[in-house]
Design a protein around this motif. Sequence first.
Motif, PDB file in Angstrom:
ATOM      1  N   VAL A  28       0.836  -1.201   0.000  1.00 17.66           N
ATOM      2  CA  VAL A  28       0.000   0.000   0.000  1.00 17.66           C
ATOM      3  C   VAL A  28       0.872   1.254   0.000  1.00 17.66           C
ATOM      4  O   VAL A  28       0.567   2.226  -0.695  1.00 17.66           O
ATOM      5  N   CYS A  31       2.107   1.669  -3.429  1.00 13.88           N
ATOM      6  CA  CYS A  31       0.988   2.105  -4.261  1.00 13.88           C
ATOM      7  C   CYS A  31       0.755   3.610  -4.094  1.00 13.88           C
ATOM      8  O   CYS A  31       0.605   4.336  -5.079  1.00 13.88           O
ATOM      9  N   SER A  32       0.758   4.082  -2.845  1.00 16.22           N
ATOM     10  CA  SER A  32       0.550   5.506  -2.580  1.00 16.22           C
ATOM     11  C   SER A  32       1.650   6.364  -3.198  1.00 16.22           C
ATOM     12  O   SER A  32       1.381   7.426  -3.766  1.00 16.22           O
ATOM     13  N   CYS A  35       1.058   6.577  -6.840  1.00 24.47           N
ATOM     14  CA  CYS A  35      -0.014   7.542  -7.123  1.00 24.47           C
ATOM     15  C   CYS A  35       0.549   8.953  -7.183  1.00 24.47           C
ATOM     16  O   CYS A  35       0.254   9.709  -8.113  1.00 24.47           O
ATOM     17  N   LYS A  51      -5.000   7.041  -3.874  1.00 20.82           N
ATOM     18  CA  LYS A  51      -4.593   6.559  -2.548  1.00 20.82           C
ATOM     19  C   LYS A  51      -5.720   5.817  -1.846  1.00 20.82           C
ATOM     20  O   LYS A  51      -5.483   4.837  -1.146  1.00 20.82           O
ATOM     21  N   CYS A  54      -5.750   2.404  -3.028  1.00 18.18           N
ATOM     22  CA  CYS A  54      -4.672   1.647  -2.378  1.00 18.18           C
ATOM     23  C   CYS A  54      -5.136   1.138  -1.016  1.00 18.18           C
ATOM     24  O   CYS A  54      -4.868  -0.011  -0.649  1.00 18.18           O
TER      25      CYS A  54
END
Length: 71
Positions: A28, A31-32, A35, A51, A54
């Motif tokens: 995560v 992923c953030s 982004c 986000k 995510c």
Amino acid sequence: MKWLIFTLSLSGAALAADQCDTECAEVVQQCSETCKKALKKDAPDKINFCKDKCKEFENECKKDCKADSKK
């Protein structure tokens, strides 16, 4: 002896769940960051939406961890 094996298997399952939660959190976080990097120039207004997606993934990941640990 059976008690020892049972206790070890329970602690192993808890350790696996903690590891899985940690892995979910790391994914995560990545992923953030993705982004932010990907949307920073072209669509900064979409970063929070990205986000949030995510975070939804994190919840699903943790559910999968719990389901896997029960198997």
